[in-house]
Design a protein around this motif. Sequence first.
Motif, mmCIF file in Angstrom:
data_model
loop_
_atom_site.group_PDB
_atom_site.id
_atom_site.type_symbol
_atom_site.label_atom_id
_atom_site.label_comp_id
_atom_site.label_asym_id
_atom_site.label_seq_id
_atom_site.Cartn_x
_atom_site.Cartn_y
_atom_site.Cartn_z
ATOM 1 N N PHE A 20 11.130 12.015 -8.876
ATOM 2 C CA PHE A 20 10.544 10.829 -8.255
ATOM 3 C C PHE A 20 10.396 9.661 -9.227
ATOM 4 O O PHE A 20 9.903 8.605 -8.853
ATOM 5 N N TYR A 21 10.797 9.852 -10.493
ATOM 6 C CA TYR A 21 10.507 8.831 -11.498
ATOM 7 C C TYR A 21 11.183 7.496 -11.178
ATOM 8 O O TYR A 21 10.588 6.431 -11.349
ATOM 9 N N GLY A 22 12.419 7.527 -10.694
ATOM 10 C CA GLY A 22 13.109 6.289 -10.361
ATOM 11 C C GLY A 22 12.413 5.512 -9.264
ATOM 12 O O GLY A 22 12.272 4.276 -9.339
ATOM 13 N N ALA A 23 11.951 6.216 -8.226
ATOM 14 C CA ALA A 23 11.225 5.557 -7.136
ATOM 15 C C ALA A 23 9.911 4.976 -7.631
ATOM 16 O O ALA A 23 9.486 3.891 -7.199
ATOM 17 N N TRP A 24 9.260 5.685 -8.542
ATOM 18 C CA TRP A 24 8.023 5.174 -9.138
ATOM 19 C C TRP A 24 8.285 3.853 -9.858
ATOM 20 O O TRP A 24 7.544 2.877 -9.680
ATOM 21 N N MET A 25 9.327 3.803 -10.644
ATOM 22 C CA MET A 25 9.670 2.588 -11.386
ATOM 23 C C MET A 25 9.902 1.414 -10.431
ATOM 24 O O MET A 25 9.425 0.300 -10.665
ATOM 25 N N GLN A 26 10.625 1.651 -9.361
ATOM 26 C CA GLN A 26 10.967 0.567 -8.434
ATOM 27 C C GLN A 26 9.754 0.070 -7.653
ATOM 28 O O GLN A 26 9.600 -1.134 -7.432
ATOM 29 N N SER A 27 8.892 0.977 -7.225
ATOM 30 C CA SER A 27 7.787 0.592 -6.337
ATOM 31 C C SER A 27 6.624 -0.056 -7.075
ATOM 32 O O SER A 27 5.849 -0.806 -6.479
ATOM 33 N N THR A 28 6.489 0.198 -8.364
ATOM 34 C CA THR A 28 5.328 -0.313 -9.092
ATOM 35 C C THR A 28 5.335 -1.834 -9.186
ATOM 36 O O THR A 28 4.271 -2.472 -9.143
ATOM 37 N N ALA A 29 6.507 -2.431 -9.296
ATOM 38 C CA ALA A 29 6.574 -3.892 -9.370
ATOM 39 C C ALA A 29 6.030 -4.529 -8.096
ATOM 40 O O ALA A 29 5.328 -5.552 -8.146
ATOM 41 N N THR A 30 6.313 -3.915 -6.944
ATOM 42 C CA THR A 30 5.778 -4.425 -5.679
ATOM 43 C C THR A 30 4.268 -4.291 -5.637
ATOM 44 O O THR A 30 3.548 -5.216 -5.222
ATOM 45 N N ASP A 31 3.759 -3.149 -6.070
ATOM 46 C CA ASP A 31 2.307 -2.942 -6.116
ATOM 47 C C ASP A 31 1.638 -3.983 -7.019
ATOM 48 O O ASP A 31 0.567 -4.511 -6.695
ATOM 49 N N PHE A 32 2.254 -4.253 -8.145
ATOM 50 C CA PHE A 32 1.699 -5.223 -9.094
ATOM 51 C C PHE A 32 1.588 -6.602 -8.452
ATOM 52 O O PHE A 32 0.543 -7.260 -8.541
ATOM 53 N N ASP A 33 2.644 -7.051 -7.786
ATOM 54 C CA ASP A 33 2.615 -8.368 -7.140
ATOM 55 C C ASP A 33 1.552 -8.419 -6.041
ATOM 56 O O ASP A 33 0.827 -9.410 -5.912
ATOM 57 N N GLU A 34 1.460 -7.348 -5.246
ATOM 58 C CA GLU A 34 0.470 -7.316 -4.170
ATOM 59 C C GLU A 34 -0.949 -7.347 -4.717
ATOM 60 O O GLU A 34 -1.824 -8.042 -4.180
ATOM 61 N N ALA A 35 -1.212 -6.609 -5.783
ATOM 62 C CA ALA A 35 -2.557 -6.563 -6.354
ATOM 63 C C ALA A 35 -2.935 -7.899 -6.988
ATOM 64 O O ALA A 35 -4.076 -8.361 -6.848
ATOM 65 N N CYS A 36 -2.002 -8.532 -7.686
ATOM 66 C CA CYS A 36 -2.293 -9.847 -8.271
ATOM 67 C C CYS A 36 -2.632 -10.858 -7.181
ATOM 68 O O CYS A 36 -3.572 -11.654 -7.327
ATOM 69 N N ARG A 37 -1.895 -10.806 -6.087
ATOM 70 C CA ARG A 37 -2.166 -11.713 -4.967
ATOM 71 C C ARG A 37 -3.549 -11.428 -4.367
ATOM 72 O O ARG A 37 -4.325 -12.350 -4.092
ATOM 73 N N ALA A 38 -3.891 -10.168 -4.201
ATOM 74 C CA ALA A 38 -5.193 -9.812 -3.631
ATOM 75 C C ALA A 38 -6.331 -10.278 -4.527
ATOM 76 O O ALA A 38 -7.366 -10.764 -4.046
ATOM 77 N N ILE A 39 -6.154 -10.165 -5.831
ATOM 78 C CA ILE A 39 -7.204 -10.583 -6.760
ATOM 79 C C ILE A 39 -7.383 -12.099 -6.720
ATOM 80 O O ILE A 39 -8.515 -12.599 -6.686
ATOM 81 N N ARG A 40 -6.303 -12.822 -6.697
ATOM 82 C CA ARG A 40 -6.422 -14.288 -6.671
ATOM 83 C C ARG A 40 -7.078 -14.760 -5.374
ATOM 84 O O ARG A 40 -7.775 -15.776 -5.353
ATOM 85 N N LEU A 41 -6.856 -14.015 -4.273
ATOM 86 C CA LEU A 41 -7.464 -14.368 -2.982
ATOM 87 C C LEU A 41 -8.834 -13.729 -2.788
ATOM 88 O O LEU A 41 -9.494 -13.982 -1.773
ATOM 89 N N ARG A 42 -9.260 -12.886 -3.730
ATOM 90 C CA ARG A 42 -10.513 -12.111 -3.593
ATOM 91 C C ARG A 42 -10.483 -11.301 -2.288
ATOM 92 O O ARG A 42 -11.468 -11.202 -1.565
ATOM 93 N N ASP A 43 -9.341 -10.691 -2.005
ATOM 94 C CA ASP A 43 -9.143 -9.902 -0.791
ATOM 95 C C ASP A 43 -9.395 -8.437 -1.130
ATOM 96 O O ASP A 43 -8.498 -7.726 -1.603
ATOM 97 N N PHE A 44 -10.629 -7.978 -0.903
ATOM 98 C CA PHE A 44 -11.013 -6.636 -1.326
ATOM 99 C C PHE A 44 -10.211 -5.564 -0.602
ATOM 100 O O PHE A 44 -9.767 -4.579 -1.222
ATOM 101 N N GLU A 45 -10.024 -5.698 0.705
ATOM 102 C CA GLU A 45 -9.314 -4.670 1.461
ATOM 103 C C GLU A 45 -7.862 -4.548 1.006
ATOM 104 O O GLU A 45 -7.329 -3.435 0.893
ATOM 105 N N ALA A 46 -7.215 -5.666 0.754
ATOM 106 C CA ALA A 46 -5.832 -5.613 0.279
ATOM 107 C C ALA A 46 -5.752 -4.955 -1.094
ATOM 108 O O ALA A 46 -4.851 -4.148 -1.367
ATOM 109 N N LEU A 47 -6.696 -5.280 -1.974
ATOM 110 C CA LEU A 47 -6.715 -4.661 -3.293
ATOM 111 C C LEU A 47 -6.978 -3.167 -3.176
ATOM 112 O O LEU A 47 -6.358 -2.356 -3.867
#
Length: 311
Positions: free
Chosen positions: A189-216
């Motif tokens: 599963f390591y390859g899938a982990w590498m690919q999906s983490t970048a998406t998680d990172f972008d989503e979390a940064c967006r949630a933090i900037r919006l102070r969106d607790f549920e999204a985070l």
Amino acid sequence: MAVAVAHPNIALVKYWGKRPGHGNVPATPSLSITLDGLTTRTRVDAAAEDSLEINGEGRQDAKVAGLIAALRERFVLPAMRITSCGNFPVGAGLASSASGFAALVTAVDETFSLGLSPSARAAWARRGSASAARSLFGGFVALDPDAGASAVLDRDEWPLEVVIAVTSDAVKAVSSTEGMERSRSTSPFYGAWMQSTATDFDEACRAIRLRDFEALADTAEHSCLKLHALMLSTRPGLLYWNAGTIDAIRAVRGLRGAGTPVFFTIDAGPQVKAVCLPAATTTVADRLRELSGVKRVMRVGLGAGARVVED
């Protein structure tokens, strides 16, 4: 002589694995919060010979020795005495290495007047422990494999709180460094982990900037469970949880399902960190304290970055 203080951090978007080559560079981006209350305090003195003391005991540590040797390739440094102590368990999944190396580099920089910027100190601290780069900064912190560590949001701009359910004080059987390499080389599963983490990172940064607790919350729990799925798919499998860990996950899920603003995250260890809005902290702490597998509960806010303090 100088004394520095640093705090551990917990990743809301995890990394697990390193890039090939030198520098101890993570393979994927990560995003963390720095914790107040848990502290590593490190003093560095010029001395006749190198020595290291951690929590009152003389130690030989290959990672510390390697970092000091790397610094000496760049700077003229004398022998030094390093004395470090922390107020939380070492090697038990509470990021003691992150705060330890952040404090060490900050103290060395001040003692010998190296003049390093925070980003430069973060790059040096990363050589000892990749997550240590994040402890150079307070609040919400990003660690990008190419750009290094940087602050995303100050702790006062969104003052979340964390309830830590400590389920064991034992040192984990497999270190994070060893576990990461084992996963990289054996998990399907390591390859899938590498690919999906970048998406998680972008989503979390967006949630933090919006102070969106549920999204985070959604992104952080997803990242956490993917990390441990990756660990379980490693050969031999890496299982850092115990029964108390599972009970605490279920308790946090029950609270969140009932409307309490809280979510869980777990690093390479058995401790559960429940991240919540301040109004929910007492409710979360009381619920986790009821669990038989929880040895104790700690309540902390978001912390500041590594800094020099008075002796």
